[in-house]
Write an enzyme that holds these catalytic residues in place. Structure first.
Site, mmCIF file in Angstrom:
data_model
loop_
_atom_site.group_PDB
_atom_site.id
_atom_site.type_symbol
_atom_site.label_atom_id
_atom_site.label_comp_id
_atom_site.label_asym_id
_atom_site.label_seq_id
_atom_site.Cartn_x
_atom_site.Cartn_y
_atom_site.Cartn_z
ATOM 1 N NE ARG A 152 -9.886 35.608 -29.776
ATOM 2 C CZ ARG A 152 -11.156 35.260 -29.571
ATOM 3 N NH1 ARG A 152 -11.968 35.027 -30.592
ATOM 4 N NH2 ARG A 152 -11.603 35.109 -28.358
ATOM 5 C CG ASN A 194 -4.939 31.737 -24.039
ATOM 6 O OD1 ASN A 194 -4.878 32.207 -22.903
ATOM 7 N ND2 ASN A 194 -5.649 32.298 -24.998
ATOM 8 C CD GLU A 277 -9.048 36.413 -21.582
ATOM 9 O OE1 GLU A 277 -8.305 35.839 -22.391
ATOM 10 O OE2 GLU A 277 -9.773 37.386 -21.880
ATOM 11 N NE ARG A 310 -0.247 39.060 -23.122
ATOM 12 C CZ ARG A 310 -1.525 38.765 -23.329
ATOM 13 N NH1 ARG A 310 -2.108 37.770 -22.690
ATOM 14 N NH2 ARG A 310 -2.248 39.491 -24.146
ATOM 15 C CE LYS A 351 -4.669 41.903 -24.002
ATOM 16 N NZ LYS A 351 -5.892 41.195 -24.420
ATOM 17 C CG ASP A 356 -9.330 42.093 -25.158
ATOM 18 O OD1 ASP A 356 -8.153 42.143 -25.555
ATOM 19 O OD2 ASP A 356 -9.991 41.049 -25.115
ATOM 20 C CD GLU A 384 -9.800 39.216 -30.083
ATOM 21 O OE1 GLU A 384 -8.625 39.424 -29.719
ATOM 22 O OE2 GLU A 384 -10.645 38.663 -29.358
ATOM 23 C CD GLU A 492 -13.554 56.037 -33.411
ATOM 24 O OE1 GLU A 492 -12.909 56.717 -34.233
ATOM 25 O OE2 GLU A 492 -13.514 56.242 -32.182
ATOM 26 C CD1 TRP A 522 -17.641 36.697 -21.257
ATOM 27 C CD2 TRP A 522 -15.415 36.725 -21.074
ATOM 28 N NE1 TRP A 522 -17.179 35.425 -21.516
ATOM 29 C CE2 TRP A 522 -15.812 35.413 -21.413
ATOM 30 C CE3 TRP A 522 -14.044 36.995 -20.910
ATOM 31 C CZ2 TRP A 522 -14.909 34.367 -21.586
ATOM 32 C CZ3 TRP A 522 -13.136 35.951 -21.092
ATOM 33 C CH2 TRP A 522 -13.567 34.663 -21.415
HETATM 34 C C1 BDP Z 1 -8.320 38.651 -26.122
HETATM 35 C C2 BDP Z 1 -8.582 37.484 -27.000
HETATM 36 C C3 BDP Z 1 -8.108 36.172 -26.450
HETATM 37 C C4 BDP Z 1 -6.700 36.321 -25.910
HETATM 38 C C5 BDP Z 1 -6.651 37.443 -24.903
HETATM 39 C C6 BDP Z 1 -5.247 37.745 -24.395
HETATM 40 O O1 BDP Z 1 -9.970 37.412 -27.248
HETATM 41 O O2 BDP Z 1 -8.188 35.227 -27.475
HETATM 42 O O3 BDP Z 1 -6.263 35.143 -25.350
HETATM 43 O O4 BDP Z 1 -7.098 38.621 -25.480
HETATM 44 O O5 BDP Z 1 -4.746 38.803 -24.729
HETATM 45 O O6 BDP Z 1 -8.280 39.777 -26.949
HETATM 46 O O7 BDP Z 1 -4.668 36.958 -23.673
#
Ligand code: BDP
Length: 660
Positions: A152, A194, A277, A310, A351, A356, A384, A492, A522
């Site tokens: 991203r 990741n 994920e 997280r 978050k 997301d 993103e 927005e 998802w």
């Molecule tokens: C999402 C993204 C992904 C991230 C994930 C995260 O699409 O690439 O790995 O969050 O926060 O927004 O781990």
């Protein structure tokens, strides 16, 4: 010895620290007192200003009216990062208890500019509201086949890593540390959450590379953190398990962590994305996330480190036909039962919204619901889902709304984030640092809001403008405000309506695709049909998500009659004819906002064109070119969204405009 100011490679934008920002400090007589490594950094900064603009800097002389500026380590009580500033009898005096505080005090004087040396100023004390102000870089060490060098990332390559190894020349990393310190950021995680095979090894045999980066950031008071894999004992240590309650696993983490601190004595700690994920985590061993976090917390504890665990834990293999599963519920469902079980040096990183990083989400109900857990709030500067640095989208107002929101606990989000404020960084190897030159404003604003979450975002933007364009004529600063102030709301308007979110192209998430994720596992749906649109998250009829809030929010969100317009489709499935508080129907709101959004982008682009004589040609051209793309993309959004909802609903535009 003063530490030299990092030299930027040819062509790299000095962002909010161009030499001219130091003009008011140069040409004066400055005294610097105290010894600490960061005092050498302060000395270097002042010496550089004097070299450019004249003036003198002295060390450790007596106090006295002969100085214009005194920067002194002195009185305790201000903490490592606080400072005081006063002007009396022609001398401006900054006092701090620690080196970081003195550095922040110096940058305070830089922000004040000539005002710092006018008249008298009563003593002010400045201290950061949040102790941890951190950027997470989603940077891969090796180029990932799908995600590239930076996951991203929209700002060129990584500042730290280049195709499998640490960059040899770290001068740019030092300059990055300098920029970050000037807006108050004090921590950086240098690799992706990741954690792929190459990144995993940063923890062990490649820790030396991390140590070099840490060394480059240290002179500006930035601590280095590392994202690690929960499976590291198996992947790197060849153990048969990563079970957090296994003695051999605990020993492995303890030893590895000791070696990390041998290499980096002021190492900040670990960041972990677990059971999320596809990343490994404690669920594989039937253990809780508190067990997982506490394992790493125990390894870090002897050295004063912190684990950032997280809360982005959800099932990404949901069944879209089952309307009772709701991704928005996941973080609260998983973590509220664990409140009180986390070690003191484990921080739960949440978050800001339950989904997301969409352009509009409610504040995560987990914030304020775990009073016995140290909590950090995570924002996303990289954009993103908010234009990927091809669109102007200044997120200050959104972040400020989040930070000022009061969960049922009574304290604001900013006050609740005792574990700190974190943002996914938007900086990279691009000559402008951010891919969109105006996205620098997001990075700067994040740092300043982390220092003072109740700061007015527009005032912070004014600081960014004044520092980035020193001496800007009013027409330039007004023009910059005109294109930035309302840019988030404009974005927005032309994207997913009324908080429903997503509708983006799958995978890369840029540009519209209304049904792109509608039938995917998802968990990101809008449920539009011929009668209506939106996700029913009420307790009475829907997923029950609204009930995760305390009062008054649970009650307010529960009914479409009281739910705020901008979140209506996040919480409710309503007919197209439903009348909003604004007096418009949902369908007419969709049409109107999408036409308006495009017009606002066209207008901003015109304003920018009119600033051509006041902005360096390279910067002006880059932004102008990006406006062309933003306008193209905004039109695409408008046409897709409007025609989709026109065809679903069959309701024509009340104003008779052409809908494709
Ligand atoms: C999402 C993204 C992904 C991230 C994930 C995260 O699409 O690439 O790995 O969050 O926060 O927004 O781990």
């Amino acid at each position: 010895m003063p530490l030299p100011v990092p030299v930027l490679p040819e062509g790299v934008d000095p962002a909010w620290l161009p030499p001219a920002a130091f003009r008011a400090i140069g040409g004066r007589r400055t005294l610097i007192r105290g010894s600490a490594s960061l005092v050498e950094t302060v000395h270097g900064e002042v010496a550089e200003a004097c070299r450019r603009f004249g003036g003198r800097v002295e060390r450790d002389g007596p106090d006295g009216g002969a100085y214009d500026l005194v920067l002194a380590l002195g009185a305790g009580g201000l903490g490592d990062e606080g400072f005081s500033c006063v002007r009396e009898g022609g001398t401006t005096t900054v006092t701090a208890s620690g080196g970081r505080g003195l550095l922040y005090g110096l940058f305070h004087v830089v922000r004040l500019g000539a005002d710092a040396f006018r008249g008298e100023r009563a003593r002010e004390i400045h201290r950061p509201a949040l102790a941890l102000r951190m950027l997470d870089h989603w940077d891969n060490v090796a180029v990932h086949p799908v995600m590239g060098q930076v996951e991203r990332g929209y700002a060129g390559g990584s500042l730290f890593w280049d195709d499998g190894r640490a960059r040899g020349d770290l001068e740019r990393v030092r300059a990055y540390g300098r920029l970050l310190a000037a807006c108050g950021i004090n921590a950086v995680a240098v690799n992706n959450v990741n954690v792929h095979a190459t990144e995993a090894r940063l923890l062990t045999d490649r820790i030396g590379e991390v140590a070099e980066i840490a060394g480059a950031l240290r002179p500006y008071g930035i601590r280095t953190h590392l994202s690690v894999s929960f499976a590291a004992p198996v992947v790197l240590g060849r153990l048969s398990t990563a079970d957090p309650l296994d003695g051999a696993v605990r020993d492995w983490w303890a030893q590895v962590t000791r070696r990390v601190y041998e290499a980096i004595p002021d190492f900040g700690g670990y960041v972990v994305k677990a059971d999320s994920e596809g990343q490994p985590g404690p669920f594989a061993y039937g253990r809780s996330h508190a067990d997982g976090a506490n394992l790493l917390a125990a390894a870090l504890e002897p050295f004063g480190g912190t684990v950032h665990w997280r809360a982005f834990v959800y099932d990404h293999h949901q069944d879209w036909r089952d309307r009772t599963t709701d991704r928005a519920r996941a973080a609260h469902d998983h973590f509220v039962p664990l409140d009180g079980e986390f070690a003191a040096n484990a921080v739960l990183q949440v978050k800001h919204g339950p989904m997301d990083f969409q352009a509009r989400e409610p504040v995560s109900p987990l914030i304020g619901a775990v009073p016995r857990t140290r909590l950090a709030v995570e924002l996303q500067a990289t954009q993103e889902y908010t234009g990927q640095q091809r669109h102007v989208c200044w997120l200050g107002p959104m972040w400020s709304e989040v930070l000022r929101f009061r969960p049922a606990s009574g304290a604001t989000v900013g006050e609740t984030a005792r574990g700190g404020l974190v943002a996914v960084s938007n900086a990279g190897a691009d000559p402008f640092w951010t891919g969109h030159p105006l996205a620098q404003a997001n990075l700067y604003t994040f740092g300043r809001l982390a220092w003072r979450p109740d700061a007015g975002p527009r005032e912070v933007l004014g600081e960014w403008i004044a520092l980035t364009f020193p001496g800007a004529p009013a027409r330039l600063s007004e023009g910059l405000h005109a294109v930035l102030d309302g840019s988030w709301r404009t974005y927005e308007k032309y994207t997913a309506p009324l908080g429903v979110g997503f509708m983006v192209q799958p995978g890369h998430h840029y540009g519209p695709s209304v049904d792109g994720y509608e039938y995917s596992p998802w968990g990101t749906y809008h449920f539009a049909d011929r009668d209506g649109v939106g996700v029913d998250r009420s307790v009475a009829r829907g997923t029950g998500y609204a009930g995760q809030y305390g009062k008054p929010w649970s009650e307010l969100y529960e009914s479409p009659g009281t739910c705020p317009d901008e979140l209506l489709l996040f919480f409710h499935h309503v007919p197209y004819g439903h009348v909003l508080k604004s007096g418009k129907t949902v369908i007419q709101h969709i049409y109107d906002t999408h036409f308006e959004g495009v017009e606002e982008v066209a207008e901003a682009s015109r304003v920018w064109t009119g600033l051509a004589d006041l902005v360096e040609p390279g910067r002006h051209a880059r932004v102008a070119e990006l406006y062309e793309e933003q306008l193209r993309c905004a039109r695409e959004w408008r046409d897709q969204i409007n025609s989709y909802f026109f065809r679903k609903s069959g309701v024509p535009d009340a104003r008779g405009r052409r809908i494709h």
